[in-house]
Design a protein around this motif. Structure first.
Motif, PDB file in Angstrom:
ATOM      1  N   UNK A  17     -60.208  33.597 -15.638  1.00 56.46           N
ATOM      2  CA  UNK A  17     -58.967  33.016 -15.115  1.00 56.46           C
ATOM      3  C   UNK A  17     -59.104  32.882 -13.614  1.00 56.46           C
ATOM      4  N   UNK A  18     -58.661  31.874 -12.970  1.00 55.69           N
ATOM      5  CA  UNK A  18     -57.835  30.745 -13.419  1.00 55.69           C
ATOM      6  C   UNK A  18     -58.630  29.489 -13.726  1.00 55.69           C
ATOM      7  N   UNK A  19     -59.939  29.620 -13.922  1.00 56.04           N
ATOM      8  CA  UNK A  19     -60.802  28.451 -14.087  1.00 56.04           C
ATOM      9  C   UNK A  19     -60.768  27.834 -15.474  1.00 56.04           C
ATOM     10  N   UNK A  20     -60.672  28.657 -16.519  1.00 56.49           N
ATOM     11  CA  UNK A  20     -60.738  28.137 -17.883  1.00 56.49           C
ATOM     12  C   UNK A  20     -59.507  27.309 -18.216  1.00 56.49           C
ATOM     13  N   UNK A  27     -67.719  32.427 -32.890  1.00 56.57           N
ATOM     14  CA  UNK A  27     -68.234  33.766 -33.113  1.00 56.57           C
ATOM     15  C   UNK A  27     -69.652  33.947 -32.600  1.00 56.57           C
ATOM     16  N   UNK A  28     -70.437  32.882 -32.623  1.00 55.30           N
ATOM     17  CA  UNK A  28     -71.826  32.930 -32.140  1.00 55.30           C
ATOM     18  C   UNK A  28     -71.916  32.427 -30.701  1.00 55.30           C
ATOM     19  N   UNK A  29     -71.109  31.419 -30.376  1.00 51.98           N
ATOM     20  CA  UNK A  29     -71.107  30.862 -29.031  1.00 51.98           C
ATOM     21  C   UNK A  29     -69.684  30.460 -28.664  1.00 51.98           C
ATOM     22  N   UNK A  30     -69.473  30.282 -27.373  1.00 51.78           N
ATOM     23  CA  UNK A  30     -68.164  29.878 -26.863  1.00 51.78           C
ATOM     24  C   UNK A  30     -68.350  28.655 -25.982  1.00 51.78           C
ATOM     25  N   UNK A  31     -67.496  27.665 -26.173  1.00 49.11           N
ATOM     26  CA  UNK A  31     -67.480  26.487 -25.320  1.00 49.11           C
ATOM     27  C   UNK A  31     -66.204  26.526 -24.495  1.00 49.11           C
ATOM     28  N   UNK A  32     -66.367  26.423 -23.191  1.00 51.51           N
ATOM     29  CA  UNK A  32     -65.248  26.478 -22.257  1.00 51.51           C
ATOM     30  C   UNK A  32     -65.175  25.182 -21.472  1.00 51.51           C
ATOM     31  N   UNK A  33     -63.979  24.727 -21.207  1.00 51.45           N
ATOM     32  CA  UNK A  33     -63.764  23.677 -20.221  1.00 51.45           C
ATOM     33  C   UNK A  33     -63.181  24.374 -19.005  1.00 51.45           C
ATOM     34  N   UNK A  34     -63.835  24.226 -17.878  1.00 50.00           N
ATOM     35  CA  UNK A  34     -63.373  24.886 -16.659  1.00 50.00           C
ATOM     36  C   UNK A  34     -63.019  23.844 -15.610  1.00 50.00           C
ATOM     37  N   UNK A  35     -62.028  24.169 -14.811  1.00 44.82           N
ATOM     38  CA  UNK A  35     -61.619  23.292 -13.723  1.00 44.82           C
ATOM     39  C   UNK A  35     -61.994  23.960 -12.410  1.00 44.82           C
ATOM     40  N   UNK A  36     -62.813  23.266 -11.628  1.00 44.06           N
ATOM     41  CA  UNK A  36     -63.281  23.781 -10.345  1.00 44.06           C
ATOM     42  C   UNK A  36     -63.114  22.699  -9.287  1.00 44.06           C
ATOM     43  N   UNK A  44     -70.146  29.792  -9.014  1.00 43.55           N
ATOM     44  CA  UNK A  44     -69.490  31.100  -9.022  1.00 43.55           C
ATOM     45  C   UNK A  44     -68.971  31.434 -10.421  1.00 43.55           C
ATOM     46  N   UNK A  45     -68.422  30.444 -11.132  1.00 42.89           N
ATOM     47  CA  UNK A  45     -67.942  30.668 -12.503  1.00 42.89           C
ATOM     48  C   UNK A  45     -69.128  31.015 -13.411  1.00 42.89           C
ATOM     49  N   UNK A  46     -70.221  30.283 -13.282  1.00 44.29           N
ATOM     50  CA  UNK A  46     -71.410  30.574 -14.093  1.00 44.29           C
ATOM     51  C   UNK A  46     -71.938  31.974 -13.793  1.00 44.29           C
ATOM     52  N   UNK A  47     -71.879  32.384 -12.539  1.00 41.02           N
ATOM     53  CA  UNK A  47     -72.288  33.727 -12.164  1.00 41.02           C
ATOM     54  C   UNK A  47     -71.385  34.789 -12.772  1.00 41.02           C
TER      55      UNK A  47
END
Length: 74
Positions: A17-20, A27-36, A44-47
């Motif tokens: 938060x607050x990027x996502x 369950x095996x992987x997660x896909x996120x949409x992030x706003x930067x 920084x989010x990837x880190x």
């Protein structure tokens, strides 16, 4: 700017938060949409995801339409 990031494992969008802006997990992987704001903020989010012990398997920027209603044509 928006980016789509996929990581192995399960992540709670509140962890970055607050990027996502959107999150889906199977369950095996997660896909996120992030706003930067810029590529430095994306790094920084990837880190942050890596610091949580997650492996980032892909990330790519998504083009945004011009304005809230999309491109205007005449």
């Amino acid at each position: 700017m928006h980016a789509v990031v996929t990581v192995t494992g399960d992540v709670d969008e509140r962890d970055i938060w607050p990027y996502a802006a959107w999150c889906f997990t199977d369950g095996m992987s997660t896909t996120l949409t992030v706003q930067v704001h810029d590529s430095q903020e994306l790094v920084a989010v990837l880190g942050s995801l890596t610091a949580l012990g997650l492996e980032v398997t892909s990330s790519h920027l998504v083009d945004e339409p011009d304005g809230p209603a999309g491109p205007q044509t005449r």
